[in-house]
Enzyme design. Structure first.
Site, mmCIF file in Angstrom:
data_model
loop_
_atom_site.group_PDB
_atom_site.id
_atom_site.type_symbol
_atom_site.label_atom_id
_atom_site.label_comp_id
_atom_site.label_asym_id
_atom_site.label_seq_id
_atom_site.Cartn_x
_atom_site.Cartn_y
_atom_site.Cartn_z
ATOM 1 C CG ASN A 74 -2.068 1.023 1.048
ATOM 2 O OD1 ASN A 74 -2.258 1.598 -0.006
ATOM 3 N ND2 ASN A 74 -2.794 1.265 2.125
ATOM 4 C CD GLU B 119 -2.532 -0.747 -3.050
ATOM 5 O OE1 GLU B 119 -3.227 0.274 -3.001
ATOM 6 O OE2 GLU B 119 -2.815 -1.795 -2.447
ATOM 7 C CG ASP C 80 -4.292 -7.680 -3.063
ATOM 8 O OD1 ASP C 80 -5.278 -8.443 -2.995
ATOM 9 O OD2 ASP C 80 -4.343 -6.463 -2.801
ATOM 10 C CG ASN D 218 -8.026 -6.806 -4.513
ATOM 11 O OD1 ASN D 218 -8.341 -6.456 -3.379
ATOM 12 N ND2 ASN D 218 -7.143 -6.151 -5.244
ATOM 13 C CG HIS E 241 -2.705 -6.072 1.952
ATOM 14 N ND1 HIS E 241 -3.340 -7.086 1.270
ATOM 15 C CD2 HIS E 241 -3.212 -4.915 1.452
ATOM 16 C CE1 HIS E 241 -4.184 -6.569 0.399
ATOM 17 N NE2 HIS E 241 -4.136 -5.250 0.495
#
Length: 256
Positions: A9, A35, A148, A150, A245
């Site tokens: 992130n 990310e 990830d 999602n 995360h």
């Protein structure tokens, strides 16, 4: 061989929270990042190549958005950047490193939670990625797909599953797609090792989700059957918080 998948992130934000110091002590052989939220000129020398690691990156074209990377102790024989699909590659979602007969991929599936438009982009990605998952298996290499995704696959994979049946990340179509992915022959290493352990890797920033462990398991290491059988143990690192995360760590019996 220790493989880590970590959605940061924002790599700069995670570095400020001690991620690179953690990495130095992690004993990880390969670390798949998602990310990044950064372009290459934004990265410090330590982020580009932490001590003891080679760094490879596939940033998104849009600044401060998406992007994937791989840190590895051993220099890869080959690195594949992107899927060869322009709109997907513009968002920096796929990076592959080959080490002898083993490939490790850092993958970041789109999120559909922000808008119906993004959900349709997610569905489009899933549809076009499926044949590529088949092609990867056809290579008859050992492959670990970290990232990830999602998508929480089953009710065990998120705390409040009944309340999320109509929400992106737990939609019937998404879950069915992931079932189909596993049906191709990919193995969900965490769920295979720990059939009863939720294994949450992401928590909403709303409310007290992290403190109360109201989480989702959306970060996976899916592997080809051969290397999946060599997965010995896995863990989710929560002693420090680098992101919304937590890093997913899997140890495999594999030389190299």
């Amino acid at each position: 061989m220790r493989i880590v998948s970590a959605n940061l992130n924002g790599i700069r934000s995670a570095a400020n929270k001690g991620f690179l110091e953690w990495l130095a002590n992690s004993q990880a052989d390969v670390v798949c990042l998602q990310e990044l939220k950064a372009q290459l000129p934004d990265l410090s020398p330590e982020m580009l190549a932490p001590t003891g690691y080679h760094g490879f990156f596939h940033p998104a074209e849009k600044k401060g958005y998406s992007g994937v990377g791989i840190y590895c102790r051993r220099e890869p024989d080959r690195v594949v950047t992107g899927l060869g699909i322009a709109d997907i590659d513009a968002e920096g979602r796929y990076l592959r490193a080959d080490f002898g007969p083993l490939s490790v991929v850092s993958l970041y599936l789109p999120s559909g939670s922000s808008s119906e438009e993004r959900q349709q982009i997610k569905f489009s990605f899933m549809e076009r990625f499926m044949p590529m998952l088949q092609q990867l298996l056809a290579e008859q290499r050992e492959i670990i797909l970290c990232g990830d995704w999602n998508i929480a696959h089953q009710p065990i994979d998120l705390k409040n599953w009944k309340g999320n049946l109509k929400n992106s990340g737990f939609l019937p179509e998404e879950r069915a797609w992931l079932t189909d992915v596993l049906g191709l022959g990919w193995v969900d290493t965490w769920r295979t090792l720990y059939p009863e352990a939720p294994g949450y890797t992401w928590w909403s920033n709303r409310g007290q989700a992290y403190a109360k462990d109201v989480g989702w398991r959306i970060d996976y290491q899916l592997a080809t059957p051969g290397i999946a059988q060599k997965a010995r143990m896995a863990s989710i690192y929560k002693d420090q918080k680098f992101s919304d995360h937590a890093p997913l760590i899997v140890d495999y019996d594999h030389a190299g």
